[in-house]
Every structure is written in C-alpha cells, then in structure tokens.
Design an enzyme around this catalytic site. Structure first.
Site, short mmCIF file in Angstrom:
data_model
loop_
_atom_site.label_atom_id
_atom_site.label_comp_id
_atom_site.label_asym_id
_atom_site.label_seq_id
_atom_site.Cartn_x
_atom_site.Cartn_y
_atom_site.Cartn_z
N SER A 56 0.83 -1.22 0.00
CA SER A 56 0.00 0.00 0.00
C SER A 56 0.86 1.26 0.00
CB SER A 56 -0.93 0.00 1.21
OG SER A 56 -0.20 -0.17 2.41
N ASN B 113 -2.00 -2.61 13.15
CA ASN B 113 -3.45 -2.36 13.08
C ASN B 113 -3.85 -1.09 13.83
OD1 ASN B 113 -3.42 -4.72 11.71
ND2 ASN B 113 -4.39 -5.96 13.31
N THR C 135 -39.28 28.12 -9.44
CA THR C 135 -39.61 26.77 -8.98
C THR C 135 -39.92 26.00 -10.26
OG1 THR C 135 -41.96 27.21 -8.75
CG2 THR C 135 -40.63 27.60 -6.80
N HIS C 136 -39.59 24.73 -10.28
CA HIS C 136 -39.74 23.92 -11.50
C HIS C 136 -39.00 24.52 -12.70
CE1 HIS C 136 -43.18 22.04 -9.36
NE2 HIS C 136 -43.45 23.27 -9.01
N SER D 251 -13.13 26.83 -27.14
CA SER D 251 -13.30 25.60 -27.89
C SER D 251 -12.20 25.51 -28.94
CB SER D 251 -14.67 25.60 -28.55
OG SER D 251 -14.66 24.75 -29.68
N LYS E 41 -16.99 30.27 -28.57
CA LYS E 41 -17.28 29.62 -27.29
C LYS E 41 -16.46 30.17 -26.12
CE LYS E 41 -19.67 26.41 -26.74
NZ LYS E 41 -19.55 25.02 -27.16
N ASN F 158 -16.45 28.48 -22.42
CA ASN F 158 -17.11 27.38 -21.73
C ASN F 158 -16.89 27.40 -20.21
OD1 ASN F 158 -18.01 26.33 -24.17
ND2 ASN F 158 -16.12 25.17 -24.47
N GLU G 274 -18.45 22.79 -14.69
CA GLU G 274 -18.82 21.45 -15.17
C GLU G 274 -17.97 20.37 -14.50
OE1 GLU G 274 -19.60 21.25 -19.62
OE2 GLU G 274 -18.95 23.30 -19.38
N TYR H 121 -9.38 -6.49 12.42
CA TYR H 121 -8.77 -6.02 11.17
C TYR H 121 -8.83 -7.08 10.08
CZ TYR H 121 -5.36 -4.37 7.78
OH TYR H 121 -4.77 -3.95 6.62
N GLN I 76 -7.33 -2.04 3.93
CA GLN I 76 -6.30 -1.26 3.25
C GLN I 76 -6.89 -0.45 2.10
OE1 GLN I 76 -2.18 -2.73 2.88
NE2 GLN I 76 -2.63 -2.96 0.72
N LYS J 94 -8.01 3.69 2.11
CA LYS J 94 -7.21 4.90 1.95
C LYS J 94 -7.39 5.59 0.60
CE LYS J 94 -4.05 2.56 4.20
NZ LYS J 94 -5.09 1.94 5.02
N1 ARG Z 1 -1.07 -1.38 5.07
C1 ARG Z 1 -2.03 -1.86 6.02
C2 ARG Z 1 -3.35 -1.11 5.84
O1 ARG Z 1 -3.33 -0.09 5.22
C3 ARG Z 1 -1.54 -1.66 7.41
C4 ARG Z 1 -2.09 -2.62 8.39
C5 ARG Z 1 -1.55 -3.97 8.18
N2 ARG Z 1 -1.97 -4.87 9.21
C6 ARG Z 1 -1.91 -6.21 9.01
N3 ARG Z 1 -2.33 -6.94 9.98
N4 ARG Z 1 -1.54 -6.73 7.87
O2 ARG Z 1 -4.39 -1.51 6.26
#
Ligand code: ARG
Length: 458
Positions: free
Chosen positions: A23, A110, A155-156, A277, A283, A285, A290, A317, A322, A325
């Site tokens: 990760s 964890n 409205t509408h 454009s 144009k 834009n 948007e 956990y 993971q 994130k």
């Molecule tokens: N990279 C892991 C995560 O983002 C960290 C925690 C890992 N814990 C484990 N028991 N493998 O969740």
C-alpha cells in the site's frame, strides 16, 4: 528481501504478491503522522518503564532524523516496501540497530494505521473547513454587491417570484455553513485515539493510552480495542459530509452553467476561469463549474466504495481495510481542488443586472403580489388568486404584461383595483415588501449577511 514479519515463514514472497499486497504507493503520504505517532509511542514506553529512557531518546532522535530526511528529499520513500509503517521501522532499524527494533513493543500495525488515518484526516478536515469558510466569505461579498439586483426566482425552473441575486447567493452560504458544521461534528468522533488497542485485544504491557492520546492532540481514546482497530465509520462520515458538500457545489455549478449560457446571460464568468473551444471561435465554456459537477460523482463513488468494502467485514482487522485509503484520499484531494477553483470562480464572476431584470419582467412573477394586493383590500386569497390568474391569461392573449394593462381592464374584473396597484406590482416593490426573516428584501438579505459574518467571525 525477507520481510520484517519473517518468522513463521521465511518471509520470501512472489513479486506479484508483494506488489498486490503493498500500500506504500498511496499510504506514503501519511509518513509525518506515522513518525509523530511513533515518537509519542516511544515516549510513552519510556514513561511507563517498558523501555529504557535512553532507548526512547535514541528512537525519538532517529525518528526526527527520518522525518527531516524525507522532507528534505534526502531519504526517498522505498516503493518496494509493504507500507509506510514498515518503511519507517525498517529505516529506523537500519540506522539504530537493535534499539530500532524496540519501537514496535505494545503496538501493532493495526492500531498504527488506524492512528495515522485519524491524524491525517483530522488535518484534511481542518483544511477543508477553512476552504469552505473562504468560499462562504467570497459568496457573501458577492451577495453584498448584488443585494439589490433583481432576478427571477424559480420553482420547476419556471419563473416564480422576483428575488435578488444577493438573496439567491446567500442560500448557498447557508448550505455551506451547515457543511462546516457537519465536518466539525464528524471531527469529534474522529478525534479519539486508537493507539494501544494493539492487534485487537489490548496488551499485557502496562501502557498509558491517555498519555499518548494527549501527546497527539486527541480528545480521548477508543474505549474498545476491537472497535479501535476495526472502525472506519469516521472515514465514512467524512466521505458522507464531503458528498453533501460536493452536492451543494454541484447544484451551484449547474446554476452557474445555466446562468452563463446565451439563453440566460445572467452572469459572465471571468476569462481566467473559463476555456475556449478548439473549433468554435465563439465559445467560452464554464469548464470549471462542469468539472466540479462531474467530480461530485467521484466523491459519491468514494463513499460507496468504502461503505461496500466495510459492509461484510468480521471483526477485527481484515486486509480489505487497506482499500479505505484510496477512497478517503481521493475524496479529500478532489474536495480541496474543487473548493479552491470554485472560490476563484465566484470571486471573479460578474452579474448582468439588466438581463436578470429583463428576465424578471417577462414571466408574470408579480402575479402573487397582484393577488396579495386584492387580499389586502379585503378579498379572500382564493378569489384574489383567480382574478390574478385571469389577468395573466388576458395579458398572454394580448401579448402584454401586468404592468402595461390599463386600469379599466383591471376594474372590469374587480372594483377593488385602484391606481396604487401599479406600485404594488413594481418588481423592486415586490422584493422590498418581503421583509420576513430570511426573505428577499434588501434588509432581510443584509440580516443574512450579518448572520453569516458573525458566524465566520469576520
Ligand atoms: N497497510 C495496512 C493497511 O493499510 C496496514 C495494516 C496492516 N496490518 C496487518 N495486519 N496486515 O491496512
């Protein structure tokens, strides 16, 4: 390379498994939180007599060096590592030898990852709240400029009653104030420390969780160790608050897109916040608006991805977590970018008062006021409503407007009509009469502006 967790196995894994498992590509951005958390942990371990004070001092010094070196670019983050937690510990051990290996006493990745996320998001949340404040300030300033600019209220998407552009803008200021409130509320639950929950069950060491929580600026500690490491509801809450905020920006964007079209021409966006454009020379834009509208879908997607990841997970956990994130980081990055661009776009837009007013004159938006005129002269509202409707029909038939109909036509339908009716249906008068709290009169809009400024403390 063998893993730091080699032991039961020799820690040798397939490259493809490493890449899949890793990760660090996305969690490396939490290096500062990870290091700060580890410093507090080392200090706590020493304060509790779990490790020697001299070891803790070395750990803190080593961690400080790593932080400085990452920040100065001297220490590149190794993308071959499993995650940022492993990277920091690995460098620490390379630099300090056996002392480095003492840091991970009485904690687990964890609780470490849960800690880092909370600390990282807390900062993001504060930045985003600050950005929303700036946007509200920009909106309020525009509202002040245009508190007397008459436009049709809809409205509408049908012209309904006259309002001012300032009043319309202040509606968004109110929504965004609630967005700040939602974030503040979310922060309360986010700001509880999970460190010391360890892998899942707490620890046999005599740790002091309050010590660490206080050192790291938390308001308290997670009260159940399983919950502390498994819970990501604070992430879902943040994503949901950001989704609501983006929904507000998206509605506003939609109006900006409409208003800047040739059909409306209520506003003109600054050249610096529009695009041309590649083929059509005429144009200009509203790409920024948007894109904000488009990116709203992305943030909703982040929320859905997280909720779906979490919905079937047993305690505590699981590696699925993971996946949290990328969603939360993407949503924060997107929200920050949108807020910044949006604020610039608002600050530089100009309203076209004449076009707004002209549009307000066309749609019989003073028909309610005409009915109210008769009510004030003693007619029940339903009867007044009917007469007013008949007069509108007559105008449509004769291709004219209420302001232009002669008095004798009015009197043909009710002898309660008098010369003063023209004053009663004058658009500015219609606006100025709406003095109810939160209404569109200049005074009411000024009161709204004062209210918002007081909350923002400006
Ligand atoms: N990279 C892991 C995560 O983002 C960290 C925690 C890992 N814990 C484990 N028991 N493998 O969740």
């Amino acid at each position: 390379m063998a893993k730091m967790w080699a032991g039961r196995t020799d820690g040798v894994t397939e490259k493809i498994a490493d890449d899949f498992n890793s990760s660090i590509r996305f969690d490396s951005r939490m290096y500062r939180q990870d290091i700060t958390g580890s410093m507090a942990h080392a200090a706590m371990l020493a304060a509790q007599g779990i490790i020697e004070k001299t070891d803790a001092d070395q750990l803190v010094e080593g961690l400080t060096g790593i932080l400085e070196d990452i920040e100065s670019g001297k220490l590149p983050i190794d993308m071959e590592c499993e995650d940022i937690h492993m990277f920091v510990e690995q460098v620490l051990t390379e630099r300090l030898g056996d002392v480095g290996k003492k840091l991970h006493t009485a904690r687990s990745r964890n609780d470490q990852v849960a800690l880092d996320i909370r600390m990282y998001l807390r900062e993001q949340l504060d930045t985003i709240s600050q950005q929303i404040r700036s946007l509200i300030a920009a909106i309020t300033l525009k509202a002040e400029t245009y508190k007397d600019a008459i436009m049709p209220g809809y409205t509408h998407l049908q012209r309904a009653q006259p309002i001012t552009f300032g009043h319309h803008l202040m509606a968004y200021a109110m929504m965004l104030l609630r967005d700040i409130d939602r974030l503040a509320d979310c922060r309360k639950r986010m700001n509880q420390s999970p460190i010391g929950c360890c892998a899942l069950a707490g620890t046999t060491y005599n740790i002091d969780r309050q010590f660490e929580a206080k050192k790291l600026g938390f308001d308290g500690v997670c009260m159940n160790s399983l919950d502390g490491v498994s819970d990501r509801d604070f992430c879902a809450e943040l994503l949901s608050s950001l989704s609501v905020m983006m929904m507000h920006l998206s509605r506003f964007s939609e109006e900006i897109i409409l208003w800047s079209s040739w059909e409306f021409k209520f506003i003109e966006l600054s050249d610096t916040f529009t695009t041309g454009s590649s083929i059509m020379p005429q144009k200009k834009n509203p790409d920024m608006a948007e894109l904000v509208r488009g990116k709203t879908g992305r943030v909703y997607g982040d929320l859905m991805a997280l909720l779906t990841t979490l919905k079937g997970l047993p305690l505590a956990y699981n590696k699925d977590m993971q996946e949290d994130k990328e969603s939360i980081f993407d949503a924060c990055d997107t929200a920050k970018m949108c807020l910044q661009v949006f604020t610039g776009m608002i600050e530089t837009l100009k309203a076209n008062r004449d076009n707004m007013k002209r549009a307000a004159q066309k749609g019989f938006i003073n028909a309610t006021d005409l009915a109210d005129y008769l009510v004030k002269k003693g007619l029940p509202f339903r009867s007044a409503y009917k007469i007013s409707g008949q007069l509108v029909a007559l105008c449509i038939q004769q291709n004219t407007v209420l302001e232009e109909l002669p008095l004798d036509v009015y009197r043909g339908l009710s002898d309660l009509f008098d010369d003063d009716l023209y004053q009663a249906i004058d658009l500015m008068a219609c606006v100025e009469k709406r003095i109810s709290q939160g209404g569109t009169s200049i005074a009411s809009v000024e009161a709204q502006i004062t209210y918002v400024k007081e909350i923002l403390g400006s």
